[in-house]
Motif scaffolding. Sequence first.
Motif, PDB file in Angstrom:
ATOM      1  N   PRO A  71       0.810  -1.225   0.000  1.00  0.00           N
ATOM      2  CA  PRO A  71       0.000   0.000   0.000  1.00  0.00           C
ATOM      3  C   PRO A  71       0.841   1.272   0.000  1.00  0.00           C
ATOM      4  O   PRO A  71       0.444   2.262  -0.636  1.00  0.00           O
ATOM      5  N   ALA A  88       0.589   4.045  -2.862  1.00  0.00           N
ATOM      6  CA  ALA A  88       0.276   5.445  -2.579  1.00  0.00           C
ATOM      7  C   ALA A  88       1.302   6.362  -3.223  1.00  0.00           C
ATOM      8  O   ALA A  88       0.960   7.393  -3.819  1.00  0.00           O
ATOM      9  N   SER A 126      -7.185  -0.804  -6.106  1.00  0.00           N
ATOM     10  CA  SER A 126      -6.001  -0.262  -5.454  1.00  0.00           C
ATOM     11  C   SER A 126      -4.771  -0.298  -6.344  1.00  0.00           C
ATOM     12  O   SER A 126      -3.825   0.422  -6.104  1.00  0.00           O
ATOM     13  N   TYR A 181      -4.092   8.506  -0.324  1.00  0.00           N
ATOM     14  CA  TYR A 181      -4.389   7.463   0.671  1.00  0.00           C
ATOM     15  C   TYR A 181      -4.726   6.196  -0.075  1.00  0.00           C
ATOM     16  O   TYR A 181      -5.651   6.170  -0.882  1.00  0.00           O
ATOM     17  N   VAL A 182      -3.951   5.144   0.192  1.00  0.00           N
ATOM     18  CA  VAL A 182      -4.234   3.865  -0.449  1.00  0.00           C
ATOM     19  C   VAL A 182      -4.382   2.813   0.634  1.00  0.00           C
ATOM     20  O   VAL A 182      -3.569   2.715   1.555  1.00  0.00           O
ATOM     21  N   GLU A 183      -5.442   2.040   0.503  1.00  0.00           N
ATOM     22  CA  GLU A 183      -5.736   1.019   1.490  1.00  0.00           C
ATOM     23  C   GLU A 183      -5.814  -0.332   0.778  1.00  0.00           C
ATOM     24  O   GLU A 183      -6.412  -0.416  -0.292  1.00  0.00           O
ATOM     25  N   THR A 184      -5.187  -1.340   1.360  1.00  0.00           N
ATOM     26  CA  THR A 184      -5.328  -2.677   0.783  1.00  0.00           C
ATOM     27  C   THR A 184      -5.755  -3.643   1.871  1.00  0.00           C
ATOM     28  O   THR A 184      -5.621  -3.357   3.059  1.00  0.00           O
ATOM     29  N   ASN A 190      -4.832  -6.315   3.826  1.00  0.00           N
ATOM     30  CA  ASN A 190      -3.648  -7.048   4.256  1.00  0.00           C
ATOM     31  C   ASN A 190      -4.062  -8.281   5.056  1.00  0.00           C
ATOM     32  O   ASN A 190      -5.229  -8.422   5.388  1.00  0.00           O
ATOM     33  N   GLY A 230      -3.732   1.010   5.479  1.00  0.00           N
ATOM     34  CA  GLY A 230      -3.662   2.137   4.563  1.00  0.00           C
ATOM     35  C   GLY A 230      -2.522   3.080   4.928  1.00  0.00           C
ATOM     36  O   GLY A 230      -2.106   3.171   6.088  1.00  0.00           O
ATOM     37  N   TYR A 231      -1.982   3.729   3.894  1.00  0.00           N
ATOM     38  CA  TYR A 231      -0.946   4.742   4.105  1.00  0.00           C
ATOM     39  C   TYR A 231      -1.460   6.061   3.574  1.00  0.00           C
ATOM     40  O   TYR A 231      -1.905   6.137   2.419  1.00  0.00           O
ATOM     41  N   SER A 283      -3.188   0.737  10.330  1.00  0.00           N
ATOM     42  CA  SER A 283      -3.092  -0.705  10.168  1.00  0.00           C
ATOM     43  C   SER A 283      -4.177  -1.375  10.984  1.00  0.00           C
ATOM     44  O   SER A 283      -4.801  -0.770  11.846  1.00  0.00           O
TER      45      SER A 283
END
Lengths: 347, 390
Positions: free
Chosen positions: B101, B105, B259, B324-327, B329, B335-336, B353
Amino acid sequence: MSGASAIFSVELAYWQQTILRSVGVLAAVLLPAGTIVYLFLFKMMSFMQSRIGPNEAGPYGSMQLLAEVGKWLQKEDIFPSKADRHLFAMAPYIVVASVLLVYVAVPFGPDAWFAELDAGIFYVLAVSSLSAIGVLVAGWASANKYALIGGLRAAGQLIAYELPMLLAVVGVCVQAGSLNLFDIVRAQADGAIFGWEAVGNPYILTQFAGFAIFMVATQAELTQPPFDMPVAESELVTGYMTEYSGIRFLLFFIAEFASAGAFAIIASTLFLGGYYLPGLDLDANYMNVVGPLVLLGKMVLVTFLIFWARFTYPRFREDQLQRFAWTVLIPLALVNILATMILKVAF
Amino acid sequence: MTAVSDREQLRYIAAQAADARINFEIETEGMTINLGPQHPATHGTLRIVAKLDAEQVITAEPVAGYMHRGYEKICEARTYPQINTLVNRIDWLGSFANEVPFILASERLMDVEAPPRAQWIRTAMFEMSRIANLVLFAGDTALQIGGQTAAFYGFRDREFVLNQIEAVSGGRFHPNFDRIGGLKDDLPKGWIAETKTAMEKVRAFCDEIDDLVTGNEIFQARTRGVGIIPADVAQSYGLSGANLRGSGVDWDLRRDSHSGLVHRELDWKVHTHPDGDCFSRWWVRIQEIREATRMVDQCLDGLPSGPIMAKVPRIIKVPAGEAYVETENPLGAMGYYVVSKGDLGPFRLKIRSASFNNISVLPWVLRGVYVPDIVSILASLYFILGDIDR
């Protein structure tokens, strides 16, 4: 004439016999304990769990046991500052003593015994429950909340499972017509299954329910998984043993495996025909040598069952354990006694 | 938000009633017990202050932060490639998934897109780190509930996946394989066939675990109906990942958000379980391992050819902006939030997290349970301490 002097056909003074027997009991405790630890804890467990470590020390992993004992002996003997020092120091000895006392009544051969007691099985069951006191003392004296919970759990568990164990044995006593362990072995050697005399009669054939209940109760008495809540390492760290280190921990450890051996020997005596094997002469002098070996073999078989369950099952919760004892095992044991009595009267 | 079923509502009410009963009916002097900071069940330095009435929990309060590592602050003083090596260590069991992520981002800010081959390999590695993580979950949960053997099986079979990650990246626990714009290297020779064998082994492991643990009566007695988190509670506490899907909420970022990974092109299924108890969380995770092995297989089958690195400048400077990117996990949504001012490193980096939110429900769910249930609930919520104490 006592057992030991009869084997060697010499007359010994009382103090000499006592020393001989003390050494004998120690050997009888440590030998099965060592065998079990090596055979099951190292070899079988490492095979089952795909871990090769314990097989690497010495030929066939035989030095692992020495290494472990050496490691424990080197460790510092720690007392928690708020512990009740005397009780804390005493607890492991109480537990070990209860195991030593169990072996006293076991028949290893026609003359190989430490004491022949008329109420042998009664004595064994009474003495084996002494360990509950040791465990409770250990838990209380450690001044540790985990240890306290562990001790209380252990006490509750040992008391709950004393009853089904006792009731499971009653069936055997009824069938053999005796509380004496020697008579129980003898009855199995030349017995008959309710009148049918084709083979000698190990009581596992007729008392299978009793055997099953006895093994479950044994598992609980030994605090082995799935009944290991008193030492549950993921909940209570190691329960009543949390604060113990070095030699005292080793004593608990020996007691655990020695009592596994002790209960397995009692189970083999009660249900598998003790030191007797079909085809052997029960009262011959060679049975004093062959008998203990036969008993050791049977013990290994029975402990295999105990440790197989230990390495397979997850752990019960305390309330589930109590419910299992009171709603399943005890009614089953009572039905077993009733059936045995009816058949005993009928044949 | 999905509707809460009648059964869940009834359970919720029953749990509340149990609390009231404990507080009023048997008033005894409570005992405070500290589970942790070093306790086998917390596998890390989490402390749970539990007030007990005999063996029943009255209140439980998690105390986190014993190993605070100050990631977000350190990241402000690092360049983007350096951050990549750092974030590996957040969830140390599925480390590759932590990089993804952040890289995505950064890529979004730089307006670069990794070439298709890199995306597919990334997805395969992402799912492999999920397997490496969840296989250990399976073993560890069994261990917490008392089944030793499964724990060793978990460690054993994790090796198959770790070996493959090591073969491709050179790093066992910290691959540090992702780059902005693609991947460090292409796959080594023979890797695809070996990975497929490893996936076979993992599927065999799932069957083994099903036989040994899932089907076990004692395991079911210990997990069924224990630690029930209804869907509304799970959502209000911000649970994510298998914990949320175990409560019956059908939400998976791999499917629901675009994403930059290729999950949408693969054939797989999101598993949910309506019960919301420890067993359902366990069940969902085991199914996710199976789905992940299928996904890895598909990624390797459909692997496009081409470069593995897009054109990026040698010295990476990210243009000013925010992303902001969320995966999804292994532990849940991670997300970051990257704020850039056009420097070599981010001006501000916020990491979201999964573990922190996943354990935030503990005070709610631990009321009225027994001490052994604390352990099974902790195990089933599944957290990594490094993930909590960033």
